[in-house]
Design a protein around this motif. Structure first.
Motif, PDB file in Angstrom:
ATOM      1  N   LEU A   1       0.829  -1.206   0.000  1.00 46.05           N
ATOM      2  CA  LEU A   1       0.000   0.000   0.000  1.00 46.05           C
ATOM      3  C   LEU A   1       0.865   1.258   0.000  1.00 46.05           C
ATOM      4  N   ALA A   2       1.994   1.225   0.728  1.00 49.01           N
ATOM      5  CA  ALA A   2       2.897   2.368   0.702  1.00 49.01           C
ATOM      6  C   ALA A   2       3.429   2.602  -0.706  1.00 49.01           C
ATOM      7  N   GLY A   3       3.755   1.527  -1.412  1.00 51.54           N
ATOM      8  CA  GLY A   3       4.220   1.658  -2.782  1.00 51.54           C
ATOM      9  C   GLY A   3       3.145   2.219  -3.684  1.00 51.54           C
ATOM     10  N   PHE A   4       1.902   1.778  -3.476  1.00 45.11           N
ATOM     11  CA  PHE A   4       0.793   2.296  -4.280  1.00 45.11           C
ATOM     12  C   PHE A   4       0.639   3.801  -4.070  1.00 45.11           C
ATOM     13  N   VAL A   5       0.605   4.228  -2.794  1.00 46.92           N
ATOM     14  CA  VAL A   5       0.425   5.649  -2.496  1.00 46.92           C
ATOM     15  C   VAL A   5       1.586   6.462  -3.077  1.00 46.92           C
ATOM     16  N   GLY A   6       2.793   5.953  -2.958  1.00 45.60           N
ATOM     17  CA  GLY A   6       3.949   6.669  -3.475  1.00 45.60           C
ATOM     18  C   GLY A   6       3.919   6.864  -4.971  1.00 45.60           C
ATOM     19  N   ALA A   7       3.215   5.991  -5.684  1.00 47.29           N
ATOM     20  CA  ALA A   7       3.159   6.085  -7.145  1.00 47.29           C
ATOM     21  C   ALA A   7       1.964   6.906  -7.635  1.00 47.29           C
ATOM     22  N   CYS A   8       1.105   7.380  -6.723  1.00 44.16           N
ATOM     23  CA  CYS A   8      -0.095   8.130  -7.129  1.00 44.16           C
ATOM     24  C   CYS A   8       0.290   9.579  -7.425  1.00 44.16           C
ATOM     25  N   ASP A   9       0.693   9.815  -8.666  1.00 42.67           N
ATOM     26  CA  ASP A   9       1.117  11.151  -9.082  1.00 42.67           C
ATOM     27  C   ASP A   9       0.164  11.763 -10.097  1.00 42.67           C
ATOM     28  N   GLY A  10      -0.962  11.095 -10.357  1.00 42.56           N
ATOM     29  CA  GLY A  10      -1.923  11.600 -11.324  1.00 42.56           C
ATOM     30  C   GLY A  10      -1.622  11.222 -12.757  1.00 42.56           C
ATOM     31  N   GLU A  11      -0.480  10.584 -12.994  1.00 40.35           N
ATOM     32  CA  GLU A  11      -0.096  10.197 -14.349  1.00 40.35           C
ATOM     33  C   GLU A  11      -0.476   8.739 -14.617  1.00 40.35           C
ATOM     34  N   LEU A  12      -0.032   7.857 -13.753  1.00 43.75           N
ATOM     35  CA  LEU A  12      -0.375   6.435 -13.895  1.00 43.75           C
ATOM     36  C   LEU A  12      -1.776   6.182 -13.376  1.00 43.75           C
ATOM     37  N   THR A  13      -2.488   5.262 -14.013  1.00 44.67           N
ATOM     38  CA  THR A  13      -3.811   4.905 -13.521  1.00 44.67           C
ATOM     39  C   THR A  13      -3.677   3.961 -12.333  1.00 44.67           C
ATOM     40  N   VAL A  14      -4.766   3.835 -11.589  1.00 41.94           N
ATOM     41  CA  VAL A  14      -4.778   2.935 -10.437  1.00 41.94           C
ATOM     42  C   VAL A  14      -4.418   1.517 -10.864  1.00 41.94           C
ATOM     43  N   ILE A  15      -5.005   1.047 -11.951  1.00 41.05           N
ATOM     44  CA  ILE A  15      -4.755  -0.324 -12.406  1.00 41.05           C
ATOM     45  C   ILE A  15      -3.314  -0.494 -12.862  1.00 41.05           C
ATOM     46  N   GLN A  16      -2.766   0.517 -13.519  1.00 40.17           N
ATOM     47  CA  GLN A  16      -1.364   0.425 -13.940  1.00 40.17           C
ATOM     48  C   GLN A  16      -0.437   0.295 -12.729  1.00 40.17           C
ATOM     49  N   ILE A  17      -0.727   1.041 -11.665  1.00 44.75           N
ATOM     50  CA  ILE A  17       0.113   0.980 -10.470  1.00 44.75           C
ATOM     51  C   ILE A  17       0.005  -0.385  -9.810  1.00 44.75           C
ATOM     52  N   VAL A  18      -1.211  -0.890  -9.703  1.00 45.06           N
ATOM     53  CA  VAL A  18      -1.408  -2.191  -9.050  1.00 45.06           C
ATOM     54  C   VAL A  18      -0.768  -3.301  -9.880  1.00 45.06           C
ATOM     55  N   GLN A  19      -0.847  -3.215 -11.217  1.00 48.53           N
ATOM     56  CA  GLN A  19      -0.211  -4.212 -12.070  1.00 48.53           C
ATOM     57  C   GLN A  19       1.302  -4.209 -11.868  1.00 48.53           C
ATOM     58  N   ALA A  20       1.897  -2.997 -11.773  1.00 47.21           N
ATOM     59  CA  ALA A  20       3.343  -2.909 -11.561  1.00 47.21           C
ATOM     60  C   ALA A  20       3.736  -3.499 -10.208  1.00 47.21           C
ATOM     61  N   LEU A  21       2.931  -3.239  -9.194  1.00 45.20           N
ATOM     62  CA  LEU A  21       3.220  -3.791  -7.869  1.00 45.20           C
ATOM     63  C   LEU A  21       3.078  -5.314  -7.857  1.00 45.20           C
ATOM     64  N   ALA A  22       2.081  -5.828  -8.585  1.00 45.37           N
ATOM     65  CA  ALA A  22       1.907  -7.280  -8.664  1.00 45.37           C
ATOM     66  C   ALA A  22       3.143  -7.929  -9.283  1.00 45.37           C
ATOM     67  N   ASP A  23       3.715  -7.272 -10.292  1.00 47.37           N
ATOM     68  CA  ASP A  23       4.934  -7.799 -10.914  1.00 47.37           C
ATOM     69  C   ASP A  23       6.106  -7.747  -9.937  1.00 47.37           C
ATOM     70  N   ILE A  24       6.231  -6.629  -9.192  1.00 45.35           N
ATOM     71  CA  ILE A  24       7.351  -6.474  -8.260  1.00 45.35           C
ATOM     72  C   ILE A  24       7.272  -7.510  -7.141  1.00 45.35           C
ATOM     73  N   PHE A  25       6.085  -7.700  -6.587  1.00 46.13           N
ATOM     74  CA  PHE A  25       5.928  -8.625  -5.462  1.00 46.13           C
ATOM     75  C   PHE A  25       5.678 -10.065  -5.908  1.00 46.13           C
ATOM     76  N   GLU A  26       5.545 -10.228  -7.220  1.00 42.41           N
ATOM     77  CA  GLU A  26       5.355 -11.565  -7.789  1.00 42.41           C
ATOM     78  C   GLU A  26       4.136 -12.263  -7.180  1.00 42.41           C
ATOM     79  N   VAL A  27       3.006 -11.536  -7.241  1.00 45.23           N
ATOM     80  CA  VAL A  27       1.735 -12.099  -6.776  1.00 45.23           C
ATOM     81  C   VAL A  27       0.705 -11.893  -7.882  1.00 45.23           C
ATOM     82  N   PRO A  28      -0.333 -12.714  -7.928  1.00 48.15           N
ATOM     83  CA  PRO A  28      -1.376 -12.526  -8.937  1.00 48.15           C
ATOM     84  C   PRO A  28      -2.052 -11.165  -8.789  1.00 48.15           C
ATOM     85  N   LEU A  29      -2.345 -10.522  -9.892  1.00 53.92           N
ATOM     86  CA  LEU A  29      -2.991  -9.210  -9.882  1.00 53.92           C
ATOM     87  C   LEU A  29      -4.314  -9.255  -9.117  1.00 53.92           C
ATOM     88  N   GLU A  30      -5.095 -10.324  -9.339  1.00 54.85           N
ATOM     89  CA  GLU A  30      -6.403 -10.417  -8.687  1.00 54.85           C
ATOM     90  C   GLU A  30      -6.271 -10.460  -7.170  1.00 54.85           C
TER      91      GLU A  30
END
Length: 511
Positions: free
Chosen positions: A459-488
């Motif tokens: 969640l800290a990573g999500f908040v840190g990436a909320c700059d108005g440029e990336l969409t919510v889904i784009q941020i969550v997809q990137a975090l799923a890749d970083i943490f190696e967990v399913p997006l769902e």
């Protein structure tokens, strides 16, 4: 000590009130000049019930501000000729006609006295339209009376009044209701953003003060009506209802004084319940009611749960409990408020009455806080139902509550596509010595409710990436890749917590 005639009350008169206002203005009878006259330390001492420090500073001063300070702030009789000089337009006769003082002694020889029967104090305020100040007349307080308050005392601007004023959402409205107006301070404040204000009270004396205060401050869009609760506005609806009702829980026992300004005459917290059950029918679609209140935890049911049961499921409701007292602490607080101290003979008798009353209903705690009701604009949709305890210092509550309601509306259509972090939000990371990974991550809100929310790395990573440029889904997809967990799975974990950050104002729609 100032002796006050029984049932002394003001008699509003527009012409005389305007003359008094002109005299007060000419004397610079305002908060900052008076504080400068007698000093900050003496001014602060007055707030603690001590008038001697002010008196020592201005005892020998004869100017208009000093004379009026002794007369209206300290509640002390003043020489008639000095009052006449301080109020040249109104005069002593006009002051007596308004019901704010009496003239005693030899007036012809200049040796008579003017005895105040009311207090007038400047009251500063700040709202969305800027900084201002009212003159507020009310009954003399315990400092001036030298004794406990009478049952029909009309209170001036106290802590509860200032709290409610800060709570009111600062939005323009057509019709507003101030239920239980007292000296009229809420009606005056609301009148700045309402076309019409109806101010009601069960006390005719309170209404007289409120009307005089409106005249004194040049406010002309307030109607004054006598009656209990919603009786004076039967069949009417409003965009805004504000109330600092007489919510104090007082035993209905022989010998226990009942003060009109704080005691509603009902058992327990029944007055707050009655208000919440009655207010919705007096709200227009989209209309809001805001009030202060007490509620009891009793018979194993928490106070906030009892409040929830009083509000229909078709309404938005937000209840914030600021403190919770034991029956003993609550009883002592309000017995002292009435002017009876532990050293006084009647204290134990009153304490016993209070504790017996709470025991009869199996009351274990008494909560105090803020209540907001809203009648939705349309049927259907999810309803806001927030019942929370907030004990930390808070600021700009009206704006924070308004933002919370707006966030609820935004979330009705789902989490916005893009989010940004609010400007007052900071992040704190706590590390154990020698450990590079944080053991605790907190998001801290600088304004509003000043919330501190613990978050994990995702969640800290999500908040840190909320700059108005990336969409919510784009941020969550990137975090799923970083943490190696399913997006769902990550979305199921983050989605309710993101919603809460939006509700609390830490994340805002990018638009």
């Amino acid at each position: 000590m100032t002796a006050v005639p029984d049932h002394a009350q003001p008699f509003p008169d527009l012409v005389l009130a305007q003359a008094l206002a002109a005299d007060l203005d000419a004397a610079d009878f305002r908060s900052d000049p008076l504080r400068g006259l007698w000093g900050e330390e003496a001014d602060d001492a007055l707030a603690r019930g001590l008038r001697e420090p002010i008196l020592r500073v201005i005892a020998d001063q004869t100017g208009p501000a000093a004379t009026l300070g002794r007369l209206f702030v300290l509640g002390m009789p003043q020489p008639q000729d000095a009052v006449q000089r301080a109020l040249p337009r109104l005069g002593v006769d006009g002051l007596v006609t308004l019901g704010l003082a009496s003239a005693q002694g030899d007036s012809g020889g200049g040796g008579g006295e003017v005895v105040p029967v009311a207090s007038i104090r400047p009251q500063s305020f700040v709202d969305v339209d800027g900084v201002g100040e009212w003159w507020i007349a009310s009954d003399l307080d315990e400092i001036a009376l030298g004794t406990s308050l009478p049952a029909d005392h009309v209170l001036g601007v106290g802590g509860a009044s200032r709290t409610l004023a800060e709570l009111v959402i600062p939005e323009p409205v057509e019709r507003a209701l101030d239920l239980g107006t007292g000296c009229g301070i809420q009606a005056l404040l609301v009148s700045r953003h309402a076309q019409v204000v109806v101010a009601t009270d069960i006390s005719e004396r309170a209404l007289a003060y409120a009307e005089l205060n409106a005249q004194l401050n040049g406010v002309h869009n307030i109607e004054f009506r006598a009656g209990s609760m919603f009786e004076p506005v039967a069949g009417e609806a409003f965009d805004l209802i504000v109330s600092n009702p007489p919510f104090v829980i007082t035993p209905r026992a022989t010998g226990v004084p009942e003060y009109e300004y704080r005691d509603g005459g009902l058992v327990g917290d029944a007055l707050v319940e009655q208000f919440l059950r009655s207010a919705p029918e007096h709200l227009r679609p989209g209309g809001i009611a805001q009030l202060l209140g007490n509620w009891e935890s009793r018979g194993g049911t928490a106070g906030l749960d009892r409040v929830s049961s009083w509000v229909g499921e078709d309404l938005d409701v937000w209840v914030i409990q600021r403190e919770e007292l034991s029956p003993l602490a609550y009883a002592e607080l309000w017995i002292r408020d009435g002017g009876t101290l532990p050293r006084d003979a009647g204290f134990t008798r009153l304490l016993t009455a209070w504790l017996d009353d709470f025991a009869a209903r199996s009351v274990t705690a008494i909560g105090f806080g803020y209540i907001l009701l809203r009648r939705p604009d349309a049927e259907g949709g999810s309803r806001l139902r927030r019942f929370e305890t907030v004990t930390q210092p808070v600021s700009n509550l009206g704006r924070a509550l308004g933002a919370g309601l707006a966030a609820h509306e935004v979330l009705a259509d789902g989490i916005p596509d893009t989010l940004v972090v609010a400007a007052d939000v900071t992040e704190a990371r706590h590390h154990m010595p020698g450990n590079g990974d944080p053991s605790v991550i907190e998001l801290r809100q600088g304004g509003g409710f000043a919330r501190t929310i613990g978050v994990d790395s995702a969640l800290a990573g999500f908040v840190g990436a909320c700059d108005g440029e990336l969409t919510v889904i784009q941020i969550v997809q990137a975090l799923a890749d970083i943490f190696e967990v399913p997006l769902e799975d990550l979305w199921a974990d983050l989605e309710p917590r993101i919603r809460r950050l939006v509700e609390d104002g830490l994340l805002l729609p990018a638009s």
